[in-house]
Design an enzyme around this catalytic site. Structure first.
Site, PDB file in Angstrom:
ATOM      1  N   TYR A  60      -6.109 -46.221  39.081  1.00 14.26           N
ATOM      2  CA  TYR A  60      -7.237 -45.591  39.951  1.00 14.26           C
ATOM      3  C   TYR A  60      -8.472 -45.762  39.197  1.00 14.26           C
ATOM      4  O   TYR A  60      -8.684 -45.315  38.012  1.00 14.26           O
ATOM      5  CB  TYR A  60      -6.633 -44.379  40.226  1.00 14.26           C
ATOM      6  CG  TYR A  60      -7.937 -43.466  41.050  1.00 14.26           C
ATOM      7  CD1 TYR A  60      -8.488 -42.447  40.681  1.00 14.26           C
ATOM      8  CD2 TYR A  60      -8.062 -44.002  42.369  1.00 14.26           C
ATOM      9  CE1 TYR A  60      -9.441 -41.986  41.411  1.00 14.26           C
ATOM     10  CE2 TYR A  60      -9.067 -43.477  43.174  1.00 14.26           C
ATOM     11  CZ  TYR A  60      -9.835 -42.174  42.647  1.00 14.26           C
ATOM     12  OH  TYR A  60     -10.606 -41.573  43.479  1.00 14.26           O
ATOM     13  N   ASP A 111     -11.187 -48.656  31.920  1.00 18.68           N
ATOM     14  CA  ASP A 111     -11.458 -47.492  32.416  1.00 18.68           C
ATOM     15  C   ASP A 111     -11.210 -46.445  31.624  1.00 18.68           C
ATOM     16  O   ASP A 111      -9.810 -46.114  31.805  1.00 18.68           O
ATOM     17  CB  ASP A 111     -10.908 -47.611  33.889  1.00 18.68           C
ATOM     18  CG  ASP A 111     -11.332 -46.357  34.546  1.00 18.68           C
ATOM     19  OD1 ASP A 111     -10.997 -46.175  35.705  1.00 18.68           O
ATOM     20  OD2 ASP A 111     -11.747 -45.287  33.719  1.00 18.68           O
ATOM     21  N   LYS A 134     -15.204 -37.304  32.722  1.00 18.14           N
ATOM     22  CA  LYS A 134     -14.195 -36.039  32.304  1.00 18.14           C
ATOM     23  C   LYS A 134     -14.821 -35.573  31.046  1.00 18.14           C
ATOM     24  O   LYS A 134     -15.726 -34.786  31.155  1.00 18.14           O
ATOM     25  CB  LYS A 134     -12.589 -36.698  32.478  1.00 18.14           C
ATOM     26  CG  LYS A 134     -12.265 -37.039  33.836  1.00 18.14           C
ATOM     27  CD  LYS A 134     -10.989 -37.428  33.812  1.00 18.14           C
ATOM     28  CE  LYS A 134     -10.242 -38.107  35.049  1.00 18.14           C
ATOM     29  NZ  LYS A 134     -10.153 -37.035  36.180  1.00 18.14           N
TER      30      LYS A 134
HETATM   31  P1  KE4 Z   1     -14.273 -39.369  39.500  1.00 14.76           P
HETATM   32  O1  KE4 Z   1     -15.222 -40.045  40.588  1.00 14.76           O
HETATM   33  O2  KE4 Z   1     -12.988 -38.617  40.181  1.00 14.76           O
HETATM   34  O3  KE4 Z   1     -15.134 -38.587  38.480  1.00 14.76           O
HETATM   35  O4  KE4 Z   1     -13.511 -40.407  38.541  1.00 14.76           O
HETATM   36  C1  KE4 Z   1     -12.810 -41.380  39.097  1.00 14.76           C
HETATM   37  C2  KE4 Z   1     -11.643 -42.048  37.941  1.00 14.76           C
HETATM   38  C3  KE4 Z   1     -11.737 -43.163  37.541  1.00 14.76           C
HETATM   39  N1  KE4 Z   1     -10.961 -43.760  36.509  1.00 14.76           N
HETATM   40  C4  KE4 Z   1      -9.982 -42.928  36.312  1.00 14.76           C
HETATM   41  C5  KE4 Z   1      -9.066 -43.731  35.050  1.00 14.76           C
HETATM   42  C6  KE4 Z   1      -9.589 -41.788  36.689  1.00 14.76           C
HETATM   43  O5  KE4 Z   1      -8.639 -40.985  36.378  1.00 14.76           O
HETATM   44  C7  KE4 Z   1     -10.396 -41.025  37.782  1.00 14.76           C
HETATM   45  C8  KE4 Z   1     -10.560 -39.744  38.451  1.00 14.76           C
HETATM   46  N2  KE4 Z   1      -8.956 -39.323  38.014  1.00 14.76           N
HETATM   47  C9  KE4 Z   1      -8.652 -38.463  39.353  1.00 14.76           C
HETATM   48  C10 KE4 Z   1      -7.224 -37.919  38.821  1.00 14.76           C
HETATM   49  N3  KE4 Z   1      -6.257 -38.655  38.708  1.00 14.76           N
HETATM   50  C11 KE4 Z   1      -9.623 -37.331  39.633  1.00 14.76           C
HETATM   51  C12 KE4 Z   1      -8.918 -36.329  40.470  1.00 14.76           C
HETATM   52  C13 KE4 Z   1      -9.324 -36.204  41.990  1.00 14.76           C
HETATM   53  O6  KE4 Z   1      -9.348 -37.529  42.355  1.00 14.76           O
HETATM   54  O7  KE4 Z   1      -9.460 -35.041  42.543  1.00 14.76           O
END
Ligand code: KE4
Length: 430
Positions: free
Chosen positions: A144, A239, A267
């Protein structure tokens, strides 16, 4: 788990927010429950709306590596806010932040701050396409990279949790440019490059997958991605939104000794505030406006309050933190595996540093195809049994759990004991 205050808040929330949550995975749907509304957090603990205390293994999905409400971070935010919350103009803080990130990630020669991991990944892919003049990108099933249209193709995390790897609303024409392979499938990657290498703008990869549960790279997989991209004039994008400063201070690229062309961070690097980064080779990053033809912008990019929080966190990430996280991670991994063995439950515990997943399948889990063999119903029952014992585990089989430096041996041992009882509970339910 009875929590009338959360139930009341959830009923209200569902009337005004889709699914009652501002991000799908928070809805507890894949574990068949209703979400606990959190009123505050401190150190390794969350406190529910009804006052119940939980040991937290979500950590806001990764950022809370030092635990919640760390005094130095709270103070940095308060001090920064006194100077105003946003100017829409450059600040010294952003220069200090960029220099700090570059000192932690030698592959990053130049970077841009944005407000989310989604923005970071979206922009990294755009600049790779602008730099190469090519359209096709490669990602891996179950990974993701945020919710940009062209990356919501066979995505992990919430998309995978809902069994909707491809999102509605993504035009077929957009998805067409995204080629997907199985994670760790090096022969398929080599074959794709041999056949279409000249069309590929970039390969984007989670260097340790967190979004189908924790899946480490097989030996040589990451090196193959970087080498094949170099050979065919494509851009390698790590990523590290989740792994950055989680699995090592300089992310998985430090652990593996690899230098990708571009890196996405979020994060932890953002101190748990709306702050993320994309950056890498100067020749690529100089394609970005106002220097070059690739456009990317953001009202709150590099926000002084968020940057102040990030700097307060990053300066505290010393070697001792990672030594402690490795010790606690190994303890928890051994405890969970031991409990499952004792009860004869097929599980596969996979961990890198302080990110860990207990898959309810025999394993090993090396790809999306392996991950989806997990018994998600049994996971859901186990999750509920853990929650009723004050253990707040990610509400999805396809997510990583996180340990913070605010956890300790006693807390980990209590979690192991609860996991043991919770596993026993799942045996009695058909
Ligand atoms: P954000 O747009 O949520 O800040 O980041 C996206 C993203 C991009 N790349 C990786 C490897 C990520 O894990 C994420 C976001 N992770 C999720 C949890 N697996 C965020 C939690 C959510 O979607 O509420």
């Amino acid at each position: 788990m009875s929590d009338p205050k959360s139930a009341e808040l959830f009923a209200r929330a569902e009337r005004v927010i889709p699914g009652g949550v501002n991000s799908p995975v928070r809805a507890f749907r894949s574990v068949g429950g209703k979400p606990v509304f959190i009123s505050r957090a401190e150190g390794p603990y969350l406190y529910g709306a009804d006052g119940a205390k939980y040991t937290d293994y979500v950590g806001s999905w990764g950022p809370m590596i030092l635990g919640h409400a760390h005094p130095a971070i709270v103070e940095a935010i308060a001090l920064a806010a006194k100077n105003g919350t946003s100017y829409g103009a450059p600040t010294e803080l952003e220069v200090v932040f960029a220099e700090k990130v570059i000192s932690l990630y030698p592959s990053i020669e130049m970077m841009r701050a944005v407000s989310s991991g989604t923005e970071a990944c979206m922009a990294a892919v755009r600049v790779a396409r602008g730099f190469t003049g090519r359209d096709a990108i490669v990602k891996f099933e179950g990974c993701y990279h945020g919710h940009a249209d062209f990356l919501l193709v066979k995505a992990g995390s919430g998309a995978l949790t809902f069994g909707v790897p491809d999102s509605a609303g993504v035009p077929a024409a957009t998805a067409k440019g995204t080629l997907t392979l199985q994670y760790n499938d090096m022969p398929a990657l080599k074959e794709l490059f041999a056949a279409r290498g000249g069309e590929i703008a970039a390969v984007i990869v989670e260097p340790v997958v967190g979004n189908m549960g924790v899946v480490p790279p097989s030996t040589g997989f990451l090196e193959a991605i970087v080498a094949l991209c170099k050979e065919h004039g494509a851009v390698s994008i790590f990523d590290e939104v989740m792994t950055g400063s989680r699995v090592a201070r300089g992310g998985m690229q430090e652990r593996a000794g690899i230098r990708p062309d571009l890196t996405c961070l979020g994060k932890i690097i953002g101190g748990g505030m709306p702050l993320a980064v994309y950056g890498g080779k100067r020749a690529i990053m100089e394609k970005i406006a106002p220097l070059g033809p690739v456009y990317q912008a953001g009202t709150l990019s590099g926000n002084p309050v968020a940057v102040s929080a990030a700097l307060a966190l990053l300066e505290r990430l010393d070697a001792g933190v990672y030594d402690k996280l490795e010790h606690l991670g190994a303890r928890l991994e051994a405890g969970l595996a031991g409990a499952a063995k004792k009860h004869g439950v097929d599980v596969c515990v996979q961990r890198v540093g302080s990110m860990i997943t207990m898959f309810f399948t025999k394993g090993p889990v090396q790809s999306f195809g392996d991950a989806v063999k997990s018994d998600t119903r049994r996971f859901g029952r186990w999750h509920g049994a853990m929650l009723s014992r004050g253990q707040y585990w990610p509400p999805s089989q396809y997510e990583a759990a996180f340990i913070s430096a605010a956890h300790d041996d006693a807390i980990i041992d209590a979690t192991i004991a609860a996991a043991d009882e919770a596993l026993a509970d799942t045996l009695s339910v058909v």
